[in-house]
Write a protein that holds these residues in place. Structure first.
Motif, PDB file in Angstrom:
ATOM      1  N   ALA A  92       1.114  -1.187  -0.013  1.00 28.92           N
ATOM      2  CA  ALA A  92       0.302   0.149   0.467  1.00 28.92           C
ATOM      3  C   ALA A  92       0.998   1.543  -0.216  1.00 28.92           C
ATOM      4  CB  ALA A  92      -1.227  -0.166   1.305  1.00 28.92           C
ATOM      5  N   GLY A  93       1.851   1.210  -0.504  1.00 30.94           N
ATOM      6  CA  GLY A  93       2.556   2.218  -0.166  1.00 30.94           C
ATOM      7  C   GLY A  93       3.644   2.071   1.444  1.00 30.94           C
ATOM      8  N   ALA A  94       3.582   2.393   2.264  1.00 26.53           N
ATOM      9  CA  ALA A  94       4.147   2.793   3.227  1.00 26.53           C
ATOM     10  C   ALA A  94       5.029   2.152   3.995  1.00 26.53           C
ATOM     11  CB  ALA A  94       3.188   1.814   4.208  1.00 26.53           C
ATOM     12  N   GLY A  95       6.474   3.386   3.595  1.00 24.83           N
ATOM     13  CA  GLY A  95       7.309   2.605   4.503  1.00 24.83           C
ATOM     14  C   GLY A  95       7.789   2.117   5.447  1.00 24.83           C
ATOM     15  N   GLY A  96       8.874   2.561   5.989  1.00 27.19           N
ATOM     16  CA  GLY A  96       8.662   1.765   8.054  1.00 27.19           C
ATOM     17  C   GLY A  96       9.931   2.434   8.477  1.00 27.19           C
ATOM     18  N   ASP A  97       9.945   2.770   9.794  1.00 27.78           N
ATOM     19  CA  ASP A  97      10.807   2.721  11.044  1.00 27.78           C
ATOM     20  C   ASP A  97      10.810   1.844  11.594  1.00 27.78           C
ATOM     21  OD1 ASP A  97      11.383   3.475  13.461  1.00 27.78           O
ATOM     22  OD2 ASP A  97       9.532   3.887  14.428  1.00 27.78           O
ATOM     23  N   CYS A  98      12.038   2.054  11.626  1.00 26.82           N
ATOM     24  CA  CYS A  98      12.435   0.467  12.271  1.00 26.82           C
ATOM     25  C   CYS A  98      13.970   0.609  13.199  1.00 26.82           C
ATOM     26  CB  CYS A  98      13.371  -0.982  11.028  1.00 26.82           C
ATOM     27  SG  CYS A  98      12.475  -0.553   9.679  1.00 26.82           S
ATOM     28  N   PHE A  99      13.547  -0.275  14.595  1.00 27.76           N
ATOM     29  CA  PHE A  99      14.858  -0.506  15.402  1.00 27.76           C
ATOM     30  C   PHE A  99      16.003  -1.713  15.564  1.00 27.76           C
ATOM     31  CE2 PHE A  99      13.096   3.298  17.582  1.00 27.76           C
ATOM     32  CZ  PHE A  99      13.556   3.594  18.371  1.00 27.76           C
ATOM     33  N   GLY A 100      17.231  -2.169  14.981  1.00 28.03           N
ATOM     34  CA  GLY A 100      17.469  -3.068  14.670  1.00 28.03           C
ATOM     35  C   GLY A 100      17.767  -3.892  13.674  1.00 28.03           C
ATOM     36  N   GLU A 101      18.167  -5.042  13.408  1.00 29.32           N
ATOM     37  CA  GLU A 101      18.638  -5.493  12.455  1.00 29.32           C
ATOM     38  C   GLU A 101      17.374  -5.884  12.112  1.00 29.32           C
ATOM     39  OE1 GLU A 101      20.562  -7.085   8.846  1.00 29.32           O
ATOM     40  OE2 GLU A 101      21.418  -5.673  11.039  1.00 29.32           O
ATOM     41  N   ALA A 102      16.613  -7.098  13.563  1.00 32.78           N
ATOM     42  CA  ALA A 102      15.001  -7.847  13.176  1.00 32.78           C
ATOM     43  C   ALA A 102      14.467  -6.650  12.006  1.00 32.78           C
ATOM     44  CB  ALA A 102      14.688  -8.719  13.900  1.00 32.78           C
ATOM     45  N   GLU A 103      13.953  -5.851  12.634  1.00 33.64           N
ATOM     46  CA  GLU A 103      12.723  -5.255  11.807  1.00 33.64           C
ATOM     47  C   GLU A 103      13.735  -4.406  10.842  1.00 33.64           C
ATOM     48  OE1 GLU A 103      10.918  -3.379  15.851  1.00 33.64           O
ATOM     49  OE2 GLU A 103      11.569  -1.954  15.092  1.00 33.64           O
ATOM     50  N   LEU A 104      14.769  -3.816  10.795  1.00 31.18           N
ATOM     51  CA  LEU A 104      15.216  -3.488   8.909  1.00 31.18           C
ATOM     52  C   LEU A 104      15.199  -4.490   7.924  1.00 31.18           C
ATOM     53  CD1 LEU A 104      16.383  -0.667   7.607  1.00 31.18           C
ATOM     54  CD2 LEU A 104      18.842  -1.687   7.899  1.00 31.18           C
ATOM     55  N   SER A 105      15.310  -5.908   8.821  1.00 34.91           N
ATOM     56  CA  SER A 105      15.425  -7.220   7.622  1.00 34.91           C
ATOM     57  C   SER A 105      13.814  -7.042   7.125  1.00 34.91           C
ATOM     58  CB  SER A 105      16.027  -8.200   8.358  1.00 34.91           C
ATOM     59  OG  SER A 105      17.679  -8.150   8.553  1.00 34.91           O
ATOM     60  N   ALA A 106      12.751  -7.120   8.481  1.00 31.16           N
ATOM     61  CA  ALA A 106      11.381  -7.401   8.015  1.00 31.16           C
ATOM     62  C   ALA A 106      10.696  -6.448   6.967  1.00 31.16           C
ATOM     63  CB  ALA A 106      10.540  -7.692   9.280  1.00 31.16           C
ATOM     64  N   THR A 107      11.405  -5.525   7.357  1.00 29.06           N
ATOM     65  CA  THR A 107      10.893  -4.271   6.017  1.00 29.06           C
ATOM     66  C   THR A 107      11.509  -4.489   5.050  1.00 29.06           C
ATOM     67  OG1 THR A 107      10.392  -2.765   8.166  1.00 29.06           O
ATOM     68  CG2 THR A 107      10.678  -1.168   6.216  1.00 29.06           C
ATOM     69  N   LEU A 108      12.504  -4.250   4.835  1.00 30.26           N
ATOM     70  CA  LEU A 108      13.208  -4.111   3.514  1.00 30.26           C
ATOM     71  C   LEU A 108      12.549  -5.627   2.957  1.00 30.26           C
ATOM     72  CD1 LEU A 108      16.686  -3.328   4.092  1.00 30.26           C
ATOM     73  CD2 LEU A 108      14.938  -1.719   3.216  1.00 30.26           C
ATOM     74  N   ASP A 109      12.706  -6.446   3.319  1.00 35.90           N
ATOM     75  CA  ASP A 109      12.128  -7.834   2.648  1.00 35.90           C
ATOM     76  C   ASP A 109      10.937  -7.894   1.994  1.00 35.90           C
ATOM     77  OD1 ASP A 109      14.318  -8.859   3.140  1.00 35.90           O
ATOM     78  OD2 ASP A 109      14.140 -10.331   4.586  1.00 35.90           O
ATOM     79  N   SER A 110      10.114  -6.508   3.245  1.00 40.47           N
ATOM     80  CA  SER A 110       8.630  -6.834   2.640  1.00 40.47           C
ATOM     81  C   SER A 110       8.480  -5.767   1.074  1.00 40.47           C
ATOM     82  CB  SER A 110       7.862  -5.758   3.817  1.00 40.47           C
ATOM     83  OG  SER A 110       8.216  -4.632   4.484  1.00 40.47           O
ATOM     84  N   GLY A 111       9.615  -5.124   0.778  1.00 38.33           N
ATOM     85  CA  GLY A 111       9.003  -4.260  -0.563  1.00 38.33           C
ATOM     86  C   GLY A 111       8.928  -3.336  -0.400  1.00 38.33           C
ATOM     87  N   ALA A 112       8.903  -3.051   1.233  1.00 37.28           N
ATOM     88  CA  ALA A 112       9.330  -1.250   1.372  1.00 37.28           C
ATOM     89  C   ALA A 112      10.180  -0.059   0.881  1.00 37.28           C
ATOM     90  CB  ALA A 112       9.236  -0.861   2.756  1.00 37.28           C
ATOM     91  N   ASP A 113       9.682   0.663   0.147  1.00 37.69           N
ATOM     92  CA  ASP A 113      10.769   1.587  -0.301  1.00 37.69           C
ATOM     93  C   ASP A 113      12.164   1.838   0.825  1.00 37.69           C
ATOM     94  OD1 ASP A 113      12.930   3.851  -1.999  1.00 37.69           O
ATOM     95  OD2 ASP A 113      10.796   4.775  -2.518  1.00 37.69           O
ATOM     96  N   PRO A 114      12.788   1.534  -0.020  1.00 37.91           N
ATOM     97  CA  PRO A 114      14.273   1.969   1.385  1.00 37.91           C
ATOM     98  C   PRO A 114      14.521   3.097   1.591  1.00 37.91           C
ATOM     99  CG  PRO A 114      15.134   0.103  -0.501  1.00 37.91           C
ATOM    100  CD  PRO A 114      13.358   0.427  -0.705  1.00 37.91           C
ATOM    101  N   THR A 115      14.191   4.313   0.217  1.00 38.84           N
ATOM    102  CA  THR A 115      14.150   5.610   0.152  1.00 38.84           C
ATOM    103  C   THR A 115      13.642   6.266   1.404  1.00 38.84           C
ATOM    104  OG1 THR A 115      13.236   6.061  -1.747  1.00 38.84           O
ATOM    105  CG2 THR A 115      15.438   6.140  -1.851  1.00 38.84           C
ATOM    106  N   HIS A 116      12.558   5.226   1.477  1.00 38.01           N
ATOM    107  CA  HIS A 116      11.335   5.784   2.386  1.00 38.01           C
ATOM    108  C   HIS A 116      10.911   5.111   4.341  1.00 38.01           C
ATOM    109  CE1 HIS A 116       8.834   7.095  -0.586  1.00 38.01           C
ATOM    110  NE2 HIS A 116      10.160   8.007  -0.347  1.00 38.01           N
ATOM    111  N   VAL A 117      12.430   4.580   4.509  1.00 37.81           N
ATOM    112  CA  VAL A 117      13.122   3.991   5.398  1.00 37.81           C
ATOM    113  C   VAL A 117      13.415   4.530   6.612  1.00 37.81           C
ATOM    114  CG1 VAL A 117      13.663   1.619   6.293  1.00 37.81           C
ATOM    115  CG2 VAL A 117      12.230   1.516   4.660  1.00 37.81           C
ATOM    116  N   ALA A 118      13.559   4.892   7.524  1.00 41.05           N
ATOM    117  CA  ALA A 118      14.761   5.525   8.624  1.00 41.05           C
ATOM    118  C   ALA A 118      14.578   4.122   9.758  1.00 41.05           C
ATOM    119  CB  ALA A 118      13.503   6.379   9.521  1.00 41.05           C
TER     120      ALA A 118
END
Length: 472
Positions: A92-118
């Motif tokens: 649906a186009g949502a980016g992601g707010d991540c803390f740590g390795e696991a949250e970053l991996s899950a967010t990127l692996d889900s297809g979130a646009d990396p330029t809209h991930v913090a």
């Protein structure tokens, strides 16, 4: 007394997909609660896709209507780390707010646009920073040595890092609005000062100068997150105003004009377990967005002049607002006990599944899912079966529940599954997703007793039978 169905009508918010059939059974997006429990077992976490996406859409529209520049919604996966939810939100186009390795991996692996991930956090490792640089995500700098890590990663990969600097703002206007869980960390604004995150403007200025001098760093802007302390629009305005003033002061000192401003999360929902025993205080997200955006624009001055085409991109990091009412826990009633002036109705969910009852004073609304047309005329304690008191709902007025009835616990989509534990060796429940056309998919398997001990290891000496016991 109201029936369960009538009580549901008083609680309903815009994205709920909860109805009642003629027999008094609660329907979740058109599917009977008893059918779900028969198919997948009890207790059961039920996610409604339509509710999740409706929350995202309304939040996005609210800020887009109030901010004259671009807006990006970054889902805070800490509130609910279900991979199915994260994939739906990425689609649906949502980016992601991540803390740590696991949250970053899950967010990127889900297809979130990396330029809209913090990537957030005040103790990022060198390896984690390197991964963020390589992926092209935004790094919200929250520690001085992170700048060294960024430099090293850029030199190793020949890439340029995308960076924000996290600020600590201390708006005195916020003090009167602080309540609930914030009081556990200190009274009033002192709790924000005591928190480990962010740099005051005085501490941020030399770090900003250092970042601006690094050719391998693309310095984009600033972030600020205080968290969920109030549902009053004036509270969000106080945070935004203080943030804008800090940004403007740093701009005067360094000449830096931000391209991105991240206001963080904490946005209030319309029905909140966090409010404890207080009555529902419905504050539309539009009112929160308007108050925050207006205050931020005014405090930024010419740094955000829409007429001149100068307006930073606004980022927000909501979690609970998106996932909160998208999940319901269904549970089955077991033993009933009446004594000493109390009536206890045991259910097969417990505070293992809803830790925020214990740690945050959450008060979840509980509905008699299998008896929604019966009058709620009996006061009882809704309790789990662990050896703690495990009070899911104290002094709740519901029909006189009996063994075999079902209950539904609302608003369990945030900080429930991610806080769940296995106290007393109780396996954590399964979770399902109701999708389009009443499709139902298993999205988290029910744990078994074997799962609870799967990571445990015994030294060889403890597996040998002692000689004195060899006759047994």
């Amino acid at each position: 007394p109201l029936t369960g169905a009538e009580r549901l009508d008083t609680l309903r918010i815009f994205s709920d997909r909860l109805t009642v059939d003629d027999t008094g059974m609660l329907l979740l997006d058109g599917i009977q609660a008893d059918r779900l429990l028969t198919l997948f077992g009890s207790p059961l976490v039920v996610t409604t896709e339509g509710t999740l996406l409706a929350n995202l859409d309304r939040l996005r529209q609210a800020f887009a209507s109030s901010w004259p520049g671009a807006v990006q919604v970054l889902y805070a996966i800490k509130s609910n780390n279900s991979l199915a939810l994260r994939h739906l939100l990425s689609r649906a186009g949502a980016g992601g707010d991540c803390f740590g390795e696991a949250e970053l991996s899950a967010t990127l692996d889900s297809g979130a646009d990396p330029t809209h991930v913090a990537l957030n956090g005040s103790d990022k490792s060198c390896a984690l920073v390197a991964r963020a640089v390589a992926a092209g995500v935004m790094i919200n700098i929250d520690g001085e040595d992170e700048i060294d890590f960024v430099q090293r990663a850029c030199q190793d990969t020949d890439m340029r890092a995308r960076v924000n600097l996290r600020l600590k703002v201390l708006p005195e206007k916020l003090g009167p609005f602080m309540s609930g869980s914030s009081l556990k960390h200190g009274a009033g604004i002192a709790s924000v000062r005591h928190a480990k995150w962010g740099f005051t403007p005085a501490a941020a200025a030399p770090l900003l100068d250092r970042l601006l001098a690094l050719p391998e760093v693309d310095m984009l802007g600033f972030s600020c997150h205080i968290g969920h302390l109030s549902n009053e629009p004036a509270a969000f305005a106080a945070i935004a105003e203080s943030f804008g003033q800090a940004v403007r002061g740093l701009a005067r000192e360094t000449g830096f004009r931000p391209r991105i401003l991240d206001l963080g999360g904490g946005w209030a929902r319309e029905r909140e377990p966090e409010q404890g025993d207080r009555e529902m205080c419905v504050v539309p997200i539009e009112a929160q967005a308007e108050a925050a955006c207006e205050a931020l624009l005014q405090s930024l001055g010419d740094l955000a002049d829409p007429d001149e085409g100068r307006c930073p991109e606004l980022w927000i990091e909501p979690g609970r607002y998106i996932s909160g009412n998208a999940q319901v826990i269904l549970a089955s009633v077991g033993a009933i006990k009446a004594d000493a002036g109390f009536r206890w109705a045991h259910v097969d969910a417990s505070t293992n599944d809803l830790q925020r009852v214990e740690t945050g004073g959450f008060r979840y609304h509980i509905l008699p899912a299998s008896r929604m047309h019966d009058p709620c005329d009996t006061t009882q304690e809704i309790v789990g079966g662990t050896c703690f008191r495990s009070v899911l709902g104290a002094a709740r007025t519901l029909p006189a529940l009996e063994r075999g009835d079902f209950v539904a616990i609302l608003d369990t989509g945030m900080y429930a599954e991610v806080f769940a534990n296995q106290f007393n060796g109780v396996p954590r429940p399964a979770a399902v997703l109701i999708g389009p056309d009443q499709s139902v998919d298993l999205i988290r398997e029910r744990e078994t007793v074997a799962d609870i001990y799967r990571q445990h290891r015994l030294p060889d000496r403890l597996t040998e039978v002692p000689k004195e016991h060899s006759h047994v």
